[in-house]
Design a protein around this motif. Structure first.
Motif, PDB file in Angstrom:
ATOM      1  N   PHE A  32      -3.391  10.278  15.461  1.00  0.00           N
ATOM      2  CA  PHE A  32      -2.848  11.378  16.341  1.00  0.00           C
ATOM      3  C   PHE A  32      -1.518  10.869  17.458  1.00  0.00           C
ATOM      4  N   TYR A  33      -1.527   9.310  17.480  1.00  0.00           N
ATOM      5  CA  TYR A  33      -0.844   9.175  18.096  1.00  0.00           C
ATOM      6  C   TYR A  33       0.632   9.407  17.697  1.00  0.00           C
ATOM      7  N   GLY A  34       0.684   8.451  16.137  1.00  0.00           N
ATOM      8  CA  GLY A  34       1.741   9.140  15.259  1.00  0.00           C
ATOM      9  C   GLY A  34       1.869  10.398  15.543  1.00  0.00           C
ATOM     10  N   THR A  35       1.289  10.726  15.642  1.00  0.00           N
ATOM     11  CA  THR A  35       1.542  12.392  15.767  1.00  0.00           C
ATOM     12  C   THR A  35       2.765  13.109  16.488  1.00  0.00           C
ATOM     13  N   ALA A  36       1.873  12.645  17.801  1.00  0.00           N
ATOM     14  CA  ALA A  36       2.489  12.983  18.927  1.00  0.00           C
ATOM     15  C   ALA A  36       3.963  12.065  19.536  1.00  0.00           C
ATOM     16  N   LEU A  37       3.827  11.620  18.410  1.00  0.00           N
ATOM     17  CA  LEU A  37       4.812  10.182  18.571  1.00  0.00           C
ATOM     18  C   LEU A  37       6.248  10.936  18.138  1.00  0.00           C
ATOM     19  N   ILE A  38       5.846  11.830  17.061  1.00  0.00           N
ATOM     20  CA  ILE A  38       6.725  12.531  16.256  1.00  0.00           C
ATOM     21  C   ILE A  38       7.335  13.646  16.534  1.00  0.00           C
ATOM     22  N   LEU A  39       6.185  13.998  17.730  1.00  0.00           N
ATOM     23  CA  LEU A  39       7.090  15.596  18.253  1.00  0.00           C
ATOM     24  C   LEU A  39       7.770  15.144  19.743  1.00  0.00           C
ATOM     25  N   SER A  40       7.555  14.093  20.197  1.00  0.00           N
ATOM     26  CA  SER A  40       8.543  14.334  20.586  1.00  0.00           C
ATOM     27  C   SER A  40       9.470  12.499  21.035  1.00  0.00           C
ATOM     28  N   THR A  76       1.007  -1.080   0.143  1.00  0.00           N
ATOM     29  CA  THR A  76      -0.003  -0.350   0.305  1.00  0.00           C
ATOM     30  C   THR A  76       0.676   1.263   0.020  1.00  0.00           C
ATOM     31  N   GLY A  77       2.011   1.224   0.182  1.00  0.00           N
ATOM     32  CA  GLY A  77       2.777   2.391   0.902  1.00  0.00           C
ATOM     33  C   GLY A  77       3.406   2.737  -0.521  1.00  0.00           C
ATOM     34  N   PHE A  87       5.241  17.294   6.527  1.00  0.00           N
ATOM     35  CA  PHE A  87       4.389  16.678   5.764  1.00  0.00           C
ATOM     36  C   PHE A  87       4.797  14.315   5.866  1.00  0.00           C
ATOM     37  N   MET A  88       6.248  14.974   5.931  1.00  0.00           N
ATOM     38  CA  MET A  88       5.901  12.433   5.772  1.00  0.00           C
ATOM     39  C   MET A  88       4.633  11.958   7.139  1.00  0.00           C
ATOM     40  N   THR A  89       4.486  13.084   8.130  1.00  0.00           N
ATOM     41  CA  THR A  89       3.632  12.382   9.167  1.00  0.00           C
ATOM     42  C   THR A  89       1.899  11.824   8.272  1.00  0.00           C
ATOM     43  N   ILE A  90       2.096  12.700   7.204  1.00  0.00           N
ATOM     44  CA  ILE A  90       0.590  12.311   6.545  1.00  0.00           C
ATOM     45  C   ILE A  90       0.852  11.153   6.044  1.00  0.00           C
ATOM     46  N   LEU A  91       2.153  10.153   5.959  1.00  0.00           N
ATOM     47  CA  LEU A  91       1.799   9.047   5.547  1.00  0.00           C
ATOM     48  C   LEU A  91       0.858   8.110   6.491  1.00  0.00           C
ATOM     49  N   ILE A  92       1.121   7.967   7.558  1.00  0.00           N
ATOM     50  CA  ILE A  92      -0.094   7.082   8.600  1.00  0.00           C
ATOM     51  C   ILE A  92      -0.992   6.844   8.279  1.00  0.00           C
ATOM     52  N   THR A  93      -1.379   8.286   7.758  1.00  0.00           N
ATOM     53  CA  THR A  93      -2.976   8.693   7.723  1.00  0.00           C
ATOM     54  C   THR A  93      -3.337   7.584   6.367  1.00  0.00           C
ATOM     55  N   THR A  94      -2.551   7.740   5.381  1.00  0.00           N
ATOM     56  CA  THR A  94      -2.125   7.901   3.909  1.00  0.00           C
ATOM     57  C   THR A  94      -2.196   6.311   3.269  1.00  0.00           C
ATOM     58  N   ILE A  95      -1.416   5.382   4.299  1.00  0.00           N
ATOM     59  CA  ILE A  95      -1.263   4.237   4.243  1.00  0.00           C
ATOM     60  C   ILE A  95      -2.122   3.489   4.450  1.00  0.00           C
ATOM     61  N   ASN A  96      -2.998   3.971   6.000  1.00  0.00           N
ATOM     62  CA  ASN A  96      -3.807   3.399   6.628  1.00  0.00           C
ATOM     63  C   ASN A  96      -4.881   3.436   6.228  1.00  0.00           C
ATOM     64  N   PHE A  97      -5.606   4.272   6.026  1.00  0.00           N
ATOM     65  CA  PHE A  97      -6.302   4.320   4.392  1.00  0.00           C
ATOM     66  C   PHE A  97      -6.922   3.289   4.062  1.00  0.00           C
ATOM     67  N   VAL A  98      -6.426   2.766   3.104  1.00  0.00           N
ATOM     68  CA  VAL A  98      -6.231   2.970   1.913  1.00  0.00           C
ATOM     69  C   VAL A  98      -6.121   0.783   2.351  1.00  0.00           C
ATOM     70  N   ALA A  99      -5.796   0.394   3.191  1.00  0.00           N
ATOM     71  CA  ALA A  99      -5.166  -0.692   3.670  1.00  0.00           C
ATOM     72  C   ALA A  99      -6.225  -1.147   4.130  1.00  0.00           C
ATOM     73  N   SER A 100      -6.486  -0.627   5.547  1.00  0.00           N
ATOM     74  CA  SER A 100      -7.096  -0.458   7.047  1.00  0.00           C
ATOM     75  C   SER A 100      -9.040  -0.240   5.996  1.00  0.00           C
ATOM     76  N   GLY A 157      -0.657  20.630  12.038  1.00  0.00           N
ATOM     77  CA  GLY A 157      -1.752  21.037  10.741  1.00  0.00           C
ATOM     78  C   GLY A 157      -1.986  19.937   9.503  1.00  0.00           C
ATOM     79  N   TYR A 158      -0.558  18.572   9.293  1.00  0.00           N
ATOM     80  CA  TYR A 158      -0.617  18.339   8.979  1.00  0.00           C
ATOM     81  C   TYR A 158      -1.021  16.888   8.962  1.00  0.00           C
ATOM     82  N   GLY A 159      -1.151  16.557  10.505  1.00  0.00           N
ATOM     83  CA  GLY A 159      -2.435  15.676  10.881  1.00  0.00           C
ATOM     84  C   GLY A 159      -3.717  16.091  10.862  1.00  0.00           C
ATOM     85  N   ALA A 160      -3.997  17.331  11.050  1.00  0.00           N
ATOM     86  CA  ALA A 160      -5.320  17.159  10.750  1.00  0.00           C
ATOM     87  C   ALA A 160      -5.850  17.109   9.450  1.00  0.00           C
TER      88      ALA A 160
END
Length: 478
Positions: A340-348, A27-28, A279-292, A375-378
């Protein structure tokens, strides 16, 4: 994503972690491969340029030419991409696979010359040398072809071949750049040539995959043109999505905290680098949407709509609708929670890693990175909602949501240039949050009256729309 869902279902149903990892990996590759590829290209070229002693001016010029070409090609191709995706999906549904390749040849015949003329005019006045302009034009047209191929690759099940095209592209560009710099010395022209060659490698391999997979009728090259009249909303959706995503970058270049590199090429390095990694953080949702989401929702979606074809009673339809919307709610919440969890992890954790890289991250860049990640997460979650609206063919609602996104981010970004530089990233974050709220409201309103939209909003008599696409098609047919 015609085609990919069927393969993913097999992998997700298979037992074992490896099969599921392969599913997410496939998917990725199809959904996020170009994004990751562009990221590695920019990063690798910058590292090689520093290794061979490029001046700061030369390095910025090189990066700016590549970035301009990437954004311009993505924005121009976005006008056509969603309509083409719909056309290809219709061909596959009607088992007209032999017309897929002719449509690819047809759209490239129209898109490459027109895009080359527009980009060529910009390059003529841009202030770069003739050779640099020629290579930038080659890069732009190669990227147009590559982005267009992406609309077709999801129907191909040769994921190993797709992976080879990505890896081959990166390896070719890096090897040619390193060997060339060692032999001839570093230059902007040589580095641009290596990037063109790299993307050319990917384009060529993808062409080989497509021609090897689909039969070719060698006719009906322009039958897709009337689709641009029938589905004009998709053109607006594709264009406004990219405007909303990238307008804040362009505005930053020409603002007070950007600077001129050469001619019409500008840059705002502190904001650009932060935005690139965020911008790379949106990969979490991009891939998850198609695969899940798509894989789990489709069976319920298909069952529900099949019941309207005279196969189900009212109670069965109501039950199927309830099941479908329950799955939809679950998957959307699951996707949003992951983002949300992915963005929080990346921020920390992400900032700790970025601070250790030789990118010169300072306090201002860290602030940009934090707010742009939000912003990119939203945006990522809101984009999923508009994709679901399009899943239900609610193109008008999806179009309105994307127009709101494009207008809000652009206007707020223009207004924020009059504030202190540290506040600039808030414009995109605010626009993305507005986009998320509006898309949520449109989807909730639409699904509350789903049977009404299916049965009562359809016209009694379908009259084909006859616009520029149809007129051009008729002229070509003559």
């Amino acid at each position: 994503m015609a085609g990919i869902g069927f393969e993913l279902k097999k992998l997700f149903k298979a037992t074992g972690v490896l099969s599921k990892l392969r599913a997410y990996g496939y998917t990725g590759m199809v959904t996020a491969g170009p994004m990751i590829l562009g990221f590695f290209f920019l990063l690798s070229i910058q590292v090689i340029a520093k290794r061979f002693g490029f001046s700061e001016q030369a390095s910025e010029t090189l990066t700016s030419i590549i970035t301009y070409s990437l954004l311009a090609s993505m924005i121009y191709s976005s006008i056509f991409s969603m309509v083409l995706t719909r056309y290809v999906a219709d061909l596959l549904y009607e088992h007209n696979e032999e017309d897929v390749i002719p449509s690819l040849e047809g759209i490239l015949t129209l898109m490459l010359p027109s895009g080359a003329v527009l980009w060529g005019v910009f390059l003529f006045f841009s202030g770069v040398t003739f050779i640099q302009g020629f290579l930038a034009l080659m890069l732009f047209t190669t990227l147009l072809a590559a982005w267009t191929e992406m609309n077709y690759l999801s129907a191909i099940k040769d994921y190993r071949g797709i992976l080879i095209s990505y890896v081959g592209s990166i390896v070719t560009a890096i090897v040619v750049a390193i060997i060339g710099c060692n032999i001839f010395g570093g230059s902007i022209e040589l580095m641009l040539f290596s990037v063109v060659l790299g993307y050319g490698m990917m384009m060529s391999i993808d062409f080989a995959l497509l021609y090897g997979f689909f039969p070719n009728s060698q006719k009906n090259h322009f039958d897709f043109l009337p689709w641009f009249d029938e589905y004009s909303d998709l053109m607006v959706i594709g264009l406004t999505t990219n405007i909303g995503l990238f307008s804040h970058l362009v505005i930053a270049w020409f603002s007070g905290f950007g600077h001129k590199i050469t001619g019409l090429f500008y840059s705002a390095p502190q904001h650009d680098i932060s935005a690139l990694f965020a911008f790379m953080t949106i990969l979490i949702t991009t891939i998850n949407f198609v695969a899940s989401v798509e894989v789990n929702l489709y069976p319920k979606y298909r069952k529900y709509y099949d019941l309207f074809n005279g196969q189900g009673s009212i109670s069965e339809i109501e039950q199927a609708e309830k099941e479908m919307l329950t799955v939809l709610d679950h998957e959307l919440i699951y996707t949003a929670r992951r983002q949300f969890y992915g963005t929080a992890l990346i921020l920390s954790v992400g900032l700790v890693i970025l601070e250790r890289l030789p990118l010169g991250f300072d306090a201002l860049m860290e602030g940009y990175f934090r707010i742009l990640c939000v912003g990119y997460g939203a945006y990522a979650v809101a984009n999923v909602l508009t994709l679901v609206l399009m899943y239900f063919t609610a193109y008008e609602d999806a179009k309105k949501a994307n127009i709101v996104f494009a207008v809000t981010t652009t206007v707020c970004s223009l207004a924020s240039v009059f504030l202190e530089a540290k506040y600039y990233g808030f414009a995109f974050a605010f626009g993305s949050i507005v986009y998320l709220i509006y898309a949520t409201s449109r989807l909730m309103k639409y699904t509350k009256k789903l049977p009404y939209h299916i049965l009562s909003t359809q016209p009694m008599y379908v009259e084909p729309k006859r616009g520029l696409g149809t007129r051009l098609y008729m002229r070509i047919k003559k």
